[in-house]
Design an enzyme around this catalytic site. Structure first.
Site, PDB file in Angstrom:
ATOM      1  N   ASN A  23       0.812  -1.274  -0.013  1.00  0.00           N
ATOM      2  CA  ASN A  23       0.202  -0.007  -0.088  1.00  0.00           C
ATOM      3  C   ASN A  23       0.876   1.115   0.000  1.00  0.00           C
ATOM      4  OD1 ASN A  23       0.603   0.797   2.957  1.00  0.00           O
ATOM      5  ND2 ASN A  23      -0.406  -1.116   3.335  1.00  0.00           N
ATOM      6  N   ASP A  33       1.711  -9.143   1.240  1.00  0.00           N
ATOM      7  CA  ASP A  33       2.553  -7.889   2.148  1.00  0.00           C
ATOM      8  C   ASP A  33       3.007  -8.437   3.205  1.00  0.00           C
ATOM      9  OD1 ASP A  33       3.877  -5.591   2.259  1.00  0.00           O
ATOM     10  OD2 ASP A  33       2.001  -4.315   2.448  1.00  0.00           O
ATOM     11  N   SER A 116      -3.201  -6.204  -6.601  1.00  0.00           N
ATOM     12  CA  SER A 116      -4.487  -5.720  -6.721  1.00  0.00           C
ATOM     13  C   SER A 116      -5.700  -6.759  -6.609  1.00  0.00           C
ATOM     14  CB  SER A 116      -4.883  -4.635  -7.624  1.00  0.00           C
ATOM     15  OG  SER A 116      -4.214  -3.695  -7.521  1.00  0.00           O
TER      16      SER A 116
HETATM   17  N1  AR6 Z   1       2.347 -15.753  -2.369  1.00  0.00           N
HETATM   18  C1  AR6 Z   1       1.738 -15.217  -3.552  1.00  0.00           C
HETATM   19  N2  AR6 Z   1       0.627 -14.726  -3.850  1.00  0.00           N
HETATM   20  C2  AR6 Z   1      -0.042 -14.445  -2.741  1.00  0.00           C
HETATM   21  C3  AR6 Z   1       0.475 -14.464  -1.422  1.00  0.00           C
HETATM   22  C4  AR6 Z   1       1.689 -15.399  -1.346  1.00  0.00           C
HETATM   23  N3  AR6 Z   1       2.339 -15.601  -0.127  1.00  0.00           N
HETATM   24  N4  AR6 Z   1      -0.364 -14.261  -0.419  1.00  0.00           N
HETATM   25  C5  AR6 Z   1      -1.363 -13.711  -0.934  1.00  0.00           C
HETATM   26  N5  AR6 Z   1      -1.219 -13.887  -2.422  1.00  0.00           N
HETATM   27  P1  AR6 Z   1      -3.405  -8.866  -1.572  1.00  0.00           P
HETATM   28  P2  AR6 Z   1      -3.582  -6.555  -3.019  1.00  0.00           P
HETATM   29  C6  AR6 Z   1      -2.001 -13.375  -3.366  1.00  0.00           C
HETATM   30  O1  AR6 Z   1      -4.284  -8.740  -0.755  1.00  0.00           O
HETATM   31  O2  AR6 Z   1      -4.978  -6.944  -3.694  1.00  0.00           O
HETATM   32  C7  AR6 Z   1      -2.160  -5.496   1.846  1.00  0.00           C
HETATM   33  O3  AR6 Z   1      -2.582  -5.359   3.230  1.00  0.00           O
HETATM   34  C8  AR6 Z   1      -3.579 -13.242  -3.180  1.00  0.00           C
HETATM   35  O4  AR6 Z   1      -4.261 -14.407  -3.225  1.00  0.00           O
HETATM   36  O5  AR6 Z   1      -2.096  -9.369  -0.900  1.00  0.00           O
HETATM   37  O6  AR6 Z   1      -2.785  -5.621  -4.174  1.00  0.00           O
HETATM   38  C9  AR6 Z   1      -1.316  -4.198   1.354  1.00  0.00           C
HETATM   39  O7  AR6 Z   1      -0.630  -3.831   2.334  1.00  0.00           O
HETATM   40  C10 AR6 Z   1      -3.985 -12.189  -4.240  1.00  0.00           C
HETATM   41  O8  AR6 Z   1      -4.322 -12.810  -5.304  1.00  0.00           O
HETATM   42  O9  AR6 Z   1      -2.650  -7.567  -2.302  1.00  0.00           O
HETATM   43  C11 AR6 Z   1      -2.446  -3.426   0.911  1.00  0.00           C
HETATM   44  O10 AR6 Z   1      -2.846  -2.761   1.973  1.00  0.00           O
HETATM   45  C12 AR6 Z   1      -2.734 -11.487  -4.339  1.00  0.00           C
HETATM   46  O11 AR6 Z   1      -1.619 -11.982  -3.592  1.00  0.00           O
HETATM   47  C13 AR6 Z   1      -3.195  -4.482   0.289  1.00  0.00           C
HETATM   48  O12 AR6 Z   1      -3.108  -5.498   1.006  1.00  0.00           O
HETATM   49  C14 AR6 Z   1      -2.660 -10.003  -3.985  1.00  0.00           C
HETATM   50  O13 AR6 Z   1      -3.483  -9.863  -2.935  1.00  0.00           O
HETATM   51  C15 AR6 Z   1      -2.958  -4.718  -1.153  1.00  0.00           C
HETATM   52  O14 AR6 Z   1      -3.996  -5.587  -1.909  1.00  0.00           O
END
Ligand code: AR6
Length: 332
Positions: A23, A33, A116
């Site tokens: 973020n 993250d 995202s």
């Molecule tokens: N390895 C690969 N992909 C993953 C992993 C992992 N270990 N963990 C989750 N995913 P998101 P965003 C996938 O929510 O939508 C955070 O709080 C997950 O299934 O991580 O960009 C940040 O600080 C999904 O398909 O990121 C921001 O505030 C993808 O990663 C916010 O979330 C992205 O999900 C960003 O949201």
């Protein structure tokens, strides 16, 4: 293979750089993250504090601390507000900025999560299309291996319509293959009723056999690599444009170029057919040079056939579909 979709935890990827879906504070959060910060240790948060945040659609780079990679690129994707607030452009810009940061830091391999598509609510199929298109376009111009890391199967969806369309195509192709088999069985059984033993072929004396074989071997048809290079010339393509469009790395291409008897794997041979935008009959001829065929008994083959008959030669989209159907990907 320069563009690879894998199912994995991104913190386990031993690449030069992994990309974080961060973020704009860059001070950690949940989802990927959270996983990255936990695996990297507190040094990563210290490094992020010094960056002073990051704009949506942009990215910043740090070291990777306890992670197996060298760098973490923190990209800030857009939140989804329904699609009319510039989300797509911002998401594309995230991928492009992260890729160019990776380039300027000399990275040759980078792994992305589906930015995202989690907490930020970007519809997964659309987030995936942006990732595939943006990374694909970048790889047509640059040498790099890029992984798109998909965490779990539910996170991975090609558009439902495309999936349903391919599924239907596979069903139809199986059905017609099955009908062919039945007809053949009937034909075989009618043949067996009138079966008469064939008279044996007259044996060739050993010496003339050797001479004939020698002559045949001297008249070998054009090989796979010869046909490939001829087609590249005929299409007026450069070698680099062709191997990039085929999702093939430069080293493998040089091997094929320098060995006229090179025997590629089937996904490699097909990748070139796609890069050259060959119609189905020419695809079959190129495959034949490598000892392969297209069969309606194989889902992999039917999916390729589906895209070729639709005139869709975008290898990254084809791989997206192959991945969704658990098939090997094109390229090498
Ligand atoms: N390895 C690969 N992909 C993953 C992993 C992992 N270990 N963990 C989750 N995913 P998101 P965003 C996938 O929510 O939508 C955070 O709080 C997950 O299934 O991580 O960009 C940040 O600080 C999904 O398909 O990121 C921001 O505030 C993808 O990663 C916010 O979330 C992205 O999900 C960003 O949201």
């Amino acid at each position: 293979m320069p563009f690879i979709i894998v199912r994995n935890d991104i913190t386990k990827m031993a690449v030069d750089a992994i990309v974080n879906a961060a973020n704009s504070s860059l001070l950690g959060g949940g989802g990927v993250d959270g996983c990255i910060h936990r695996a990297a240790g507190s040094g990563l948060l210290e490094a992020c504090r010094a960056l002073g945040g990051c704009a949506v659609g942009s990215a910043k780079i740090t070291g990777a601390y306890d992670l197996p990679c060298k760098y973490v690129i923190h990209a800030v994707g857009p939140r989804w507000y329904g699609g009319k607030h510039g989300e797509k452009g911002l998401l594309e810009s995230c991928y492009r900025t992260a890729l160019s940061l990776a380039m300027t830091h000399g990275c040759t391999s980078v792994a992305f999560p589906l930015i995202s598509s989690g907490a930020y609510g970007y519809p997964k199929a659309e987030a995936l299309k942006v990732a595939v298109d943006t990374i694909g376009a970048f790889l047509l111009e640059h040498e790099m291996t890029v992984y798109l890391v998909v965490f779990d199967r539910s996170a991975y969806q090609i558009s439902e319509r495309l999936f349903a369309d391919i599924a239907e195509y596979i069903d139809d192709a199986y059905a017609s293959a099955h009908a062919d088999t039945q007809t053949r069985r009937l034909e075989d059984s009618s043949v067996s009723r009138v079966f008469a033993p064939r008279s044996p072929e007259p044996a060739l004396p050993a010496a003339s056999f050797d001479a004939e074989l020698g002559q045949k071997l001297r008249q070998l048809d054009e090989s796979f690599s010869q046909m490939l290079l001829r087609k590249i010339d005929e299409k007026g393509m450069t070698d680099a444009a062709c191997y990039k469009k085929a999702n093939i790395d430069r080293k493998l291409f040089s091997k094929i170029r320098s060995d006229i008897h090179y025997r590629p794997s089937k996904p490699t041979a097909l990748a070139f057919a796609v890069a050259l935008e060959l119609p189905l009959d020419e695809t079959r001829s190129l495959l034949e040079k490598a000892g392969f065929t297209l069969s309606h008994s194989s889902r992999f083959d039917i999916i390729i056939e589906y895209f070729i008959t639709k005139g869709n030669y975008n290898i990254f989209e084809i791989n997206e579909a192959l991945f969704a159907f658990d098939q090997s990907l094109l390229g090498a």
